[in-house]
Design an enzyme around this catalytic site. Structure first.
Site, PDB file in Angstrom:
ATOM      1  N   ARG A  71       0.842  -1.186   0.000  1.00  0.00           N
ATOM      2  CA  ARG A  71       0.000   0.000   0.000  1.00  0.00           C
ATOM      3  C   ARG A  71       0.884   1.246   0.000  1.00  0.00           C
ATOM      4  O   ARG A  71       1.989   1.231   0.531  1.00  0.00           O
ATOM      5  CB  ARG A  71      -0.905   0.017   1.247  1.00  0.00           C
ATOM      6  N   TYR A 199      -1.097  -3.710  -7.321  1.00  0.00           N
ATOM      7  CA  TYR A 199      -0.820  -4.475  -6.106  1.00  0.00           C
ATOM      8  C   TYR A 199      -2.002  -4.485  -5.131  1.00  0.00           C
ATOM      9  O   TYR A 199      -2.548  -3.422  -4.807  1.00  0.00           O
ATOM     10  CB  TYR A 199       0.411  -3.911  -5.359  1.00  0.00           C
ATOM     11  N   LYS A 208      -9.568  -2.649   1.416  1.00  0.00           N
ATOM     12  CA  LYS A 208      -9.323  -1.484   2.279  1.00  0.00           C
ATOM     13  C   LYS A 208     -10.103  -0.261   1.798  1.00  0.00           C
ATOM     14  O   LYS A 208     -10.631   0.515   2.594  1.00  0.00           O
ATOM     15  CB  LYS A 208      -7.821  -1.181   2.350  1.00  0.00           C
ATOM     16  N   HIS A 228     -10.777  -2.504  11.220  1.00  0.00           N
ATOM     17  CA  HIS A 228      -9.648  -3.335  10.770  1.00  0.00           C
ATOM     18  C   HIS A 228      -9.424  -4.446  11.792  1.00  0.00           C
ATOM     19  O   HIS A 228      -8.465  -4.424  12.558  1.00  0.00           O
ATOM     20  CB  HIS A 228      -8.402  -2.438  10.638  1.00  0.00           C
ATOM     21  N   SER A 250      -1.522  -3.452  10.316  1.00  0.00           N
ATOM     22  CA  SER A 250      -1.103  -4.360   9.249  1.00  0.00           C
ATOM     23  C   SER A 250       0.175  -5.106   9.643  1.00  0.00           C
ATOM     24  O   SER A 250       1.108  -4.515  10.182  1.00  0.00           O
ATOM     25  CB  SER A 250      -0.850  -3.568   7.968  1.00  0.00           C
ATOM     26  N   CYS A 252       0.638  -7.213  11.993  1.00  0.00           N
ATOM     27  CA  CYS A 252       0.856  -7.303  13.441  1.00  0.00           C
ATOM     28  C   CYS A 252       0.102  -8.472  14.063  1.00  0.00           C
ATOM     29  O   CYS A 252      -0.117  -8.500  15.274  1.00  0.00           O
ATOM     30  CB  CYS A 252       0.472  -5.996  14.113  1.00  0.00           C
ATOM     31  N   ASP A 279      -9.270  -9.871   8.825  1.00  0.00           N
ATOM     32  CA  ASP A 279      -8.785  -8.521   8.517  1.00  0.00           C
ATOM     33  C   ASP A 279      -9.818  -7.416   8.733  1.00  0.00           C
ATOM     34  O   ASP A 279      -9.451  -6.320   9.135  1.00  0.00           O
ATOM     35  CB  ASP A 279      -8.300  -8.476   7.060  1.00  0.00           C
ATOM     36  N   ARG A 378       2.373 -12.091  -0.451  1.00  0.00           N
ATOM     37  CA  ARG A 378       1.061 -12.460   0.083  1.00  0.00           C
ATOM     38  C   ARG A 378       0.486 -13.666  -0.627  1.00  0.00           C
ATOM     39  O   ARG A 378       0.873 -14.003  -1.735  1.00  0.00           O
ATOM     40  CB  ARG A 378       0.097 -11.281  -0.117  1.00  0.00           C
TER      41      ARG A 378
HETATM   42  P1  GTP Z   1      -2.198  -7.804   7.449  1.00  0.00           P
HETATM   43  O1  GTP Z   1      -2.637  -8.866   6.520  1.00  0.00           O
HETATM   44  O2  GTP Z   1      -1.161  -6.899   6.870  1.00  0.00           O
HETATM   45  O3  GTP Z   1      -3.336  -7.002   7.998  1.00  0.00           O
HETATM   46  O4  GTP Z   1      -1.403  -8.519   8.658  1.00  0.00           O
HETATM   47  P2  GTP Z   1      -1.922  -9.313   9.951  1.00  0.00           P
HETATM   48  O5  GTP Z   1      -2.288  -8.364  11.025  1.00  0.00           O
HETATM   49  O6  GTP Z   1      -2.933 -10.308   9.557  1.00  0.00           O
HETATM   50  O7  GTP Z   1      -0.577 -10.034  10.453  1.00  0.00           O
HETATM   51  P3  GTP Z   1      -0.128 -11.573  10.360  1.00  0.00           P
HETATM   52  O8  GTP Z   1      -0.965 -12.466  11.203  1.00  0.00           O
HETATM   53  O9  GTP Z   1       0.007 -11.928   8.932  1.00  0.00           O
HETATM   54  O10 GTP Z   1       1.316 -11.500  11.028  1.00  0.00           O
HETATM   55  C1  GTP Z   1       2.298 -10.621  10.575  1.00  0.00           C
HETATM   56  C2  GTP Z   1       3.633 -10.965  11.151  1.00  0.00           C
HETATM   57  O11 GTP Z   1       3.574 -10.976  12.569  1.00  0.00           O
HETATM   58  C3  GTP Z   1       4.144 -12.328  10.726  1.00  0.00           C
HETATM   59  O12 GTP Z   1       5.517 -12.227  10.458  1.00  0.00           O
HETATM   60  C4  GTP Z   1       3.926 -13.185  11.937  1.00  0.00           C
HETATM   61  O13 GTP Z   1       4.833 -14.235  12.013  1.00  0.00           O
HETATM   62  C5  GTP Z   1       4.079 -12.199  13.089  1.00  0.00           C
HETATM   63  N1  GTP Z   1       3.278 -12.600  14.266  1.00  0.00           N
HETATM   64  C6  GTP Z   1       1.961 -12.885  14.285  1.00  0.00           C
HETATM   65  N2  GTP Z   1       1.553 -13.256  15.524  1.00  0.00           N
HETATM   66  C7  GTP Z   1       2.645 -13.179  16.315  1.00  0.00           C
HETATM   67  C8  GTP Z   1       2.872 -13.431  17.711  1.00  0.00           C
HETATM   68  O14 GTP Z   1       1.976 -13.796  18.479  1.00  0.00           O
HETATM   69  N3  GTP Z   1       4.144 -13.224  18.165  1.00  0.00           N
HETATM   70  C9  GTP Z   1       5.151 -12.813  17.338  1.00  0.00           C
HETATM   71  N4  GTP Z   1       6.358 -12.656  17.865  1.00  0.00           N
HETATM   72  N5  GTP Z   1       4.971 -12.587  16.014  1.00  0.00           N
HETATM   73  C10 GTP Z   1       3.736 -12.756  15.510  1.00  0.00           C
HETATM   74  C1  SPV Z   2      -2.991  -4.551   5.263  1.00  0.00           C
HETATM   75  O1  SPV Z   2      -2.020  -3.884   4.902  1.00  0.00           O
HETATM   76  O2  SPV Z   2      -3.593  -4.349   6.336  1.00  0.00           O
HETATM   77  C2  SPV Z   2      -3.455  -5.657   4.416  1.00  0.00           C
HETATM   78  C3  SPV Z   2      -2.866  -5.807   3.089  1.00  0.00           C
HETATM   79  O3  SPV Z   2      -4.328  -6.399   4.797  1.00  0.00           O
HETATM   80  S1  SPV Z   2      -3.551  -4.738   1.936  1.00  0.00           S
HETATM   81  O4  SPV Z   2      -4.706  -5.378   1.330  1.00  0.00           O
HETATM   82  O5  SPV Z   2      -2.520  -4.466   0.939  1.00  0.00           O
HETATM   83  O6  SPV Z   2      -3.980  -3.518   2.574  1.00  0.00           O
HETATM   84 MN    MN Z   3      -4.895  -5.973   7.062  1.00  0.00          MN
END
Ligand code: GTP
Ligand code: SPV
Ligand code: MN
Length: 649
Positions: A71, A199, A208, A228, A250, A252, A279, A378
């Site tokens: 983004r 993208y 989003k 979110h 994002s 996290c 999400d 992704r």
């Molecule tokens: P978006 O799709 O961008 O919204 O991301 P998301 O919030 O769904 O995050 P996602 O679950 O894909 O995790 C993102 C990163 O955080 C990855 O590298 C994970 O390995 C890491 N992560 C997720 N949960 C944990 C946790 O409980 N502890 C730690 N240390 N890392 C975590």
């Molecule tokens: C985020 O960035 O929170 C995502 C990926 O879930 S995107 O769809 O690119 O915004």
């Molecule tokens: Mn997201």
């Protein structure tokens, strides 16, 4: 041939075609045959690479341009007539100027291409939550991704009927020129325009752009919320089910928490976690006075790196069929995909995300430029693939929320978990969230920044009004969910994550849900209710740091401890954000919570430094300017609304 008689849809398609001047117009009807044919066409043109059909049936790899991998927040605009309505944390453009600019860029850009018309629904068609969008695009990649992420086809046009309203989305990839890339939102016109990107979040306009930026604006006006947030359900050993929604910025941890597998002793007792969404949550007040949530999406657009059998088995399983991978590496030995963290062994023969042969000997995990997969690579996977998808996934009325959780990446200060004293205090906690930036958006990674409710990049209107809307919603719910804050990302002096995270987050979820029933203990602290160490179940927890030290009660105590001096600083930082950035339209209820926090931390001030894993950090700002000030004076001043009072309606 047009698939509808809805004049507004036909006009929109005609206007879009007049602008883009495509050679052909194709309506997406949602049929399997049409999608199959488009995949074939995309493979032929090189837009998609077909993966091993035995190991990854119906799966494809797509590579974006290297300038188009995330983004782009500074090129994302909220175009409201009045600049103030977009508010202080959005980029704003005058709508007339924006339309003109977009038209200039997009004019004739679809020549020699096909324009696809995608009718789609955010939410289950026929659900009172659901809303229809029409996206036109000259990208097959967009069509195929939208077909996974949303509900696509004629049923959406039927639901719209002859006169129904919809969200207009115009996407033209143009030349994918980063200098002419604009993601524009016109909340007052129910319109989105995206040019010069191909993208994910920039072009899958249902996600989003619609489901958060436009929908949050609709929600404010119509009395509901677009957030979110992931949504998950926990089944207790006695069969009872409870649902929680959680907002993390994002990358996290939303997808990971939404699909978590509880530790073995929880499974043995009969606990189960199921995923409703990973999400986005649309939330309404139910007739029973509770908040009810649906996930408006139909698939997962998940972060690939770090996803593996152990960290997120359910996400990995979701990608085993019918999935489109974006910017991961291609393992040419068996035509499968690879990314950092998928396996410990590095693949021998692999093409990196830019399309070049990858030299694993040069790989250095601390140097992102040596990665085979882009850090924000992704997978787009159908939700029905997920082994733990909730039986309520397709529910038209959604699921009732027992708890709302906020969280972010905080190397220090914020404890593992704490509970708000009440709804408004919870809203304050959400408004005060900060988190370290990630690869999900273009720009520096690891910089601590304010990200209220994880909505900084996604609230389609003034952030102060958004806070006020949360407070207003609280007045409408007789039985509001309890609000919590979590932090899985505390680090020790060596930069190790102190809490094991992932499946072990179940231990925190259990405390949260027991609190909702009044069945768990807590200590009231300066910031809210915090569990005592014995309130978190550590049975069979086995987590070792790099140096061999094991996680135990002492470490738990450390990440539950509230350091009042740090919180005094945090309060100052929040006050600075309120006064310096949001400035007006902040509801009095939040100032009251801020004043309580300041009062509770009074007298405790020390030099506080927060150092996230990556060293670039804005916390130094706070330490440099405020640490020297006399404690008592600073902390006794009461936070006030800025002089020029602008009240929210
Ligand atoms: P978006 O799709 O961008 O919204 O991301 P998301 O919030 O769904 O995050 P996602 O679950 O894909 O995790 C993102 C990163 O955080 C990855 O590298 C994970 O390995 C890491 N992560 C997720 N949960 C944990 C946790 O409980 N502890 C730690 N240390 N890392 C975590
Ligand atoms: C985020 O960035 O929170 C995502 C990926 O879930 S995107 O769809 O690119 O915004
Ligand atoms: Mn997201």
């Amino acid at each position: 041939m047009a698939l509808t008689k809805n004049k507004k849809v036909l006009d929109f398609v005609a206007e879009s075609a007049e602008l883009g001047q495509p050679d052909n117009i194709v309506w997406i009807d949602g049929s399997a045959e049409q999608i199959k044919a488009l995949k074939k066409e995309a493979v032929k043109s090189g837009e998609l690479i077909k993966l091993n059909d035995n190991l990854l049936p119906d799966c494809y790899l797509h590579r974006t341009k290297v300038n188009d991998v995330a983004r782009v927040e500074d090129r994302t605009f909220i175009c409201t007539k009045n600049k103030e309505d977009a508010g202080p944390v959005n980029y704003w453009m005058d709508p007339r100027q924006a339309y003109e600019l977009a038209n200039e860029i997009a004019r004739g850009s679809m020549k020699g291409r096909t324009m696809y018309v995608i009718p789609y629904s955010m939410g289950v068609v026929g659900s009172p939550f659901a809303k229809i969008g029409i996206e036109v695009t000259d990208s097959i990649y967009v069509v195929l991704n939208m077909n996974i992420m949303t509900r696509v086809g004629v049923e959406c046009l039927k639901a719209l009927g002859k006169n129904g309203d919809f969200i207009k989305g115009f996407h033209a990839k143009c030349n994918v020129d980063a200098d002419k890339r604009y993601i524009m939102h016109f909340p007052e016109d129910n319109t989105i325009i995206s040019v010069n990107s191909a993208y994910g979040g920039n072009v899958l306009l249902g996600k989003k752009c619609f489901a958060l930026r436009i929908a949050s604006y609709l929600g404010k006006n119509e009395g509901w919320m677009a957030e979110h947030m992931l949504i998950l359900g926990v089944t207790f050993p006695d069969g009872e089910k409870k649902y929680v929604a959680a907002a993390f910025p994002s990358a996290c941890g939303k997808t990971n928490l939404a699909m978590l597998i509880p530790p073995k002793h929880y499974l043995d007792k009969g606990y189960k976690v199921e995923c409703v969404g990973d999400d986005i949550a649309w939330i309404r007040v139910g007739e029973d006075g509770r908040l009810w949530a649906v996930n408006p999406e139909n698939g997962f657009f998940g972060v690939a790196p770090g996803t593996n059998e152990h960290s997120n088995y359910n996400a990995l399983q979701s990608t085993k069929r019918g999935t489109i991978f974006t910017n991961v590496a291609l393992n040419t030995d068996d035509m499968t995909v690879w990314w950092e963290g998928l396996t410990k062994e590095l693949p021998e023969h692999c093409i990196d995300w830019t399309g070049k042969p990858w030299d694993s000997a040069k790989y250095d995990k601390h140097d992102k430029s040596t990665c085979a997969a882009h850090p924000n690579s992704r997978f787009t996977a159908p939700a029905i693939n997920c082994p733990c998808v909730s039986p309520e996934f397709n529910s038209k009325k959604g699921v009732p929320l027992s708890a709302i959780i906020f969280g972010g990446r905080r190397a220090s200060t914020t404890p593992l978990v704490y509970e708000a004293r009440d709804w408004n205090h919870g809203v304050f906690i959400g408004s005060a969230m900060s988190s370290e930036t990630t690869a999900a958006a273009a720009g520096a990674v690891g910089v601590l920044r304010h990200d209220p409710m994880a909505m900084k990049p996604f609230a389609g209107y003034h952030m102060g009004d958004y806070f006020a809307h949360w407070v207003e919603m609280g007045k409408k719910v007789k039985n509001p969910p309890k609000i919590f804050n979590v932090n899985w990302f505390r680090t020790d002096a060596d930069g190790n994550f102190m809490w094991p995270g992932f499946g072990d987050n179940m231990r925190v979820l259990e405390w949260i849900l027991k609190r909702c029933d009044g069945a768990a203990d807590a200590e009231e602290t300066a910031i809210g209710f915090v569990p005592k160490a014995e309130d978190i179940d550590l049975t069979d927890l086995d987590y070792e740091y790099d140096d061999g030290k094991k996680f135990g009660v002492d470490e738990l105590k450390e990440i539950l401890a509230i350091d009042k001096a740090k919180w005094a600083k945090e309060a100052e930082e929040i006050e600075g954000y309120y006064n310096g950035t949001i400035k007006d339209r902040i509801p009095q209820e939040l100032w009251d919570s801020l004043n309580t926090l300041k009062e509770n931390c009074k007298g405790a001030v020390e030099e506080v430094k927060e150092k996230p894993a990556a060293k670039k950090n804005v916390a130094k700002k706070a330490t440099a300017t405020t640490a020297k000030k006399p404690a008592a004076k600073k902390t006794t001043t009461t936070a006030k609304k800025p002089a020029a009072k602008k009240t929210t309606k």
